[in-house]
Design a protein around this motif. Structure first.
Motif, PDB file in Angstrom:
ATOM      1  N   ALA A  95      58.745  47.363  39.045  1.00 26.82           N
ATOM      2  CA  ALA A  95      59.481  47.348  37.774  1.00 26.82           C
ATOM      3  C   ALA A  95      58.653  46.743  36.644  1.00 26.82           C
ATOM      4  O   ALA A  95      58.993  46.906  35.475  1.00 26.82           O
ATOM      5  N   TRP A  96      57.570  46.059  36.980  1.00 26.67           N
ATOM      6  CA  TRP A  96      56.714  45.436  35.961  1.00 26.67           C
ATOM      7  C   TRP A  96      55.678  46.422  35.419  1.00 26.67           C
ATOM      8  O   TRP A  96      54.685  46.030  34.838  1.00 26.67           O
ATOM      9  N   LYS A  97      55.925  47.699  35.625  1.00 29.62           N
ATOM     10  CA  LYS A  97      55.105  48.772  35.057  1.00 29.62           C
ATOM     11  C   LYS A  97      53.620  48.621  35.394  1.00 29.62           C
ATOM     12  O   LYS A  97      52.782  48.448  34.513  1.00 29.62           O
ATOM     13  N   PRO A  98      53.265  48.705  36.674  1.00 31.86           N
ATOM     14  CA  PRO A  98      51.866  48.504  37.060  1.00 31.86           C
ATOM     15  C   PRO A  98      50.919  49.493  36.387  1.00 31.86           C
ATOM     16  O   PRO A  98      51.203  50.684  36.306  1.00 31.86           O
ATOM     17  N   VAL A  99      49.811  48.964  35.916  1.00 29.86           N
ATOM     18  CA  VAL A  99      48.765  49.778  35.309  1.00 29.86           C
ATOM     19  C   VAL A  99      47.994  50.470  36.433  1.00 29.86           C
ATOM     20  O   VAL A  99      47.618  49.843  37.421  1.00 29.86           O
ATOM     21  N   VAL A 100      47.758  51.757  36.259  1.00 26.69           N
ATOM     22  CA  VAL A 100      47.023  52.558  37.228  1.00 26.69           C
ATOM     23  C   VAL A 100      45.549  52.582  36.833  1.00 26.69           C
ATOM     24  O   VAL A 100      45.229  52.736  35.650  1.00 26.69           O
ATOM     25  N   ALA A 101      44.682  52.435  37.803  1.00 26.21           N
ATOM     26  CA  ALA A 101      43.244  52.548  37.531  1.00 26.21           C
ATOM     27  C   ALA A 101      42.904  54.021  37.336  1.00 26.21           C
ATOM     28  O   ALA A 101      43.107  54.833  38.222  1.00 26.21           O
ATOM     29  N   ASP A 102      42.418  54.350  36.146  1.00 19.61           N
ATOM     30  CA  ASP A 102      41.965  55.704  35.858  1.00 19.61           C
ATOM     31  C   ASP A 102      40.583  55.606  35.216  1.00 19.61           C
ATOM     32  O   ASP A 102      40.015  54.514  35.099  1.00 19.61           O
ATOM     33  N   TYR A 120      33.369  42.377  38.472  1.00 23.24           N
ATOM     34  CA  TYR A 120      33.986  43.692  38.301  1.00 23.24           C
ATOM     35  C   TYR A 120      35.511  43.596  38.407  1.00 23.24           C
ATOM     36  O   TYR A 120      36.242  44.142  37.579  1.00 23.24           O
ATOM     37  N   TRP A 121      36.008  42.881  39.430  1.00 25.00           N
ATOM     38  CA  TRP A 121      37.450  42.795  39.665  1.00 25.00           C
ATOM     39  C   TRP A 121      38.157  42.042  38.544  1.00 25.00           C
ATOM     40  O   TRP A 121      39.246  42.459  38.109  1.00 25.00           O
ATOM     41  N   ASP A 122      37.572  40.960  38.056  1.00 25.92           N
ATOM     42  CA  ASP A 122      38.166  40.227  36.937  1.00 25.92           C
ATOM     43  C   ASP A 122      38.163  41.079  35.671  1.00 25.92           C
ATOM     44  O   ASP A 122      39.125  41.070  34.894  1.00 25.92           O
ATOM     45  N   ALA A 123      37.090  41.833  35.461  1.00 23.85           N
ATOM     46  CA  ALA A 123      37.015  42.708  34.286  1.00 23.85           C
ATOM     47  C   ALA A 123      38.100  43.787  34.345  1.00 23.85           C
ATOM     48  O   ALA A 123      38.698  44.132  33.314  1.00 23.85           O
ATOM     49  N   LEU A 124      38.371  44.313  35.529  1.00 23.80           N
ATOM     50  CA  LEU A 124      39.451  45.305  35.660  1.00 23.80           C
ATOM     51  C   LEU A 124      40.811  44.699  35.368  1.00 23.80           C
ATOM     52  O   LEU A 124      41.677  45.361  34.787  1.00 23.80           O
ATOM     53  N   ILE A 125      41.003  43.438  35.743  1.00 21.67           N
ATOM     54  CA  ILE A 125      42.265  42.741  35.441  1.00 21.67           C
ATOM     55  C   ILE A 125      42.425  42.625  33.921  1.00 21.67           C
ATOM     56  O   ILE A 125      43.492  42.907  33.369  1.00 21.67           O
ATOM     57  N   VAL A 126      41.367  42.212  33.233  1.00 20.29           N
ATOM     58  CA  VAL A 126      41.422  42.086  31.771  1.00 20.29           C
ATOM     59  C   VAL A 126      41.659  43.453  31.139  1.00 20.29           C
ATOM     60  O   VAL A 126      42.480  43.593  30.217  1.00 20.29           O
ATOM     61  N   ALA A 127      40.967  44.465  31.629  1.00 16.97           N
ATOM     62  CA  ALA A 127      41.148  45.825  31.096  1.00 16.97           C
ATOM     63  C   ALA A 127      42.584  46.305  31.310  1.00 16.97           C
ATOM     64  O   ALA A 127      43.171  46.933  30.423  1.00 16.97           O
ATOM     65  N   ALA A 128      43.158  45.999  32.454  1.00 14.25           N
ATOM     66  CA  ALA A 128      44.546  46.393  32.724  1.00 14.25           C
ATOM     67  C   ALA A 128      45.509  45.637  31.820  1.00 14.25           C
ATOM     68  O   ALA A 128      46.485  46.212  31.321  1.00 14.25           O
ATOM     69  N   ALA A 129      45.247  44.355  31.595  1.00 10.45           N
ATOM     70  CA  ALA A 129      46.088  43.572  30.684  1.00 10.45           C
ATOM     71  C   ALA A 129      46.052  44.180  29.287  1.00 10.45           C
ATOM     72  O   ALA A 129      47.085  44.315  28.617  1.00 10.45           O
ATOM     73  N   LYS A 130      44.875  44.556  28.853  1.00 13.49           N
ATOM     74  CA  LYS A 130      44.721  45.186  27.530  1.00 13.49           C
ATOM     75  C   LYS A 130      45.458  46.529  27.500  1.00 13.49           C
ATOM     76  O   LYS A 130      46.156  46.829  26.534  1.00 13.49           O
ATOM     77  N   ALA A 131      45.320  47.319  28.559  1.00 15.56           N
ATOM     78  CA  ALA A 131      45.987  48.624  28.626  1.00 15.56           C
ATOM     79  C   ALA A 131      47.503  48.480  28.602  1.00 15.56           C
ATOM     80  O   ALA A 131      48.206  49.364  28.103  1.00 15.56           O
TER      81      ALA A 131
END
Length: 165
Positions: A95-102, A120-131
């Motif tokens: 329900a928290w609208k998970p961001v999909v890696a694309d 890499y993993w922390d950068a993806l977390i930041v990128a997902a937060a931004k998305a």
């Protein structure tokens, strides 16, 4: 996992679908979700549970499928008998609208990785937060107060929800 971690299905439907108007969502890293179920550090557990509760109440919690995967794998690793409980929590957190890696998230993640010299993993977390249009990233894995691509890192054990929500 000694007590149920999952919010009730009704609470999920009632609270998670629409964040409060004009208030940015808060991205939650898996470590916060894990501390909420880990009795090894009662102080951190209480803080993580308080954050999780307030994010449900305010409807501002956001995550990514990466976070869901990390939570599930680590929760089951710590307590193999709690597999179904961990799965239930993951289902609730959908329900928290998970961001999909694309492709776009990967590209943004690589740029963030290079710019801020993150893993890499922390950068993806930041990128997902931004998305997910988050203003805050709730984690203890990065430097508290640091601004990363417009997302502020908040350590949930140094600040309480009232300072953000």
């Amino acid at each position: 996992m000694t007590e149920p971690v999952s919010a009730s299905r009704q609470a999920v439907r009632r609270h998670a679908l629409h964040p409060a108007r004009d208030q940015p969502p808060v991205f939650v890293d898996s470590n916060v979700l894990l501390y909420a179920i880990d009795e090894a550090d009662p102080k951190k557990q209480q803080a993580a549970q308080h954050w999780r509760s307030e994010l449900w109440r305010s409807r501002r919690g956001r995550i990514s499928f990466q976070v869901l995967g990390e939570f599930y794998v680590n929760a089951v690793r710590k307590q193999p008998a709690a597999r179904e409980e961990a799965r239930s929590e993951v289902r609730d957190l959908l329900a928290w609208k998970p961001v999909v890696a694309d492709a776009a998230l990967l590209e943004r993640g690589w740029k963030i990785q290079d710019r801020y010299r993150l893993s890499y993993w922390d950068a993806l977390i930041v990128a997902a937060a931004k998305a997910a249009s988050c203003r805050y990233l709730l984690t203890e894995d990065l430097q508290a107060g640091q601004e990363l691509d417009g997302v502020e890192v908040v350590n949930p054990f140094l600040r309480d929800p009232d300072s953000v929500l």
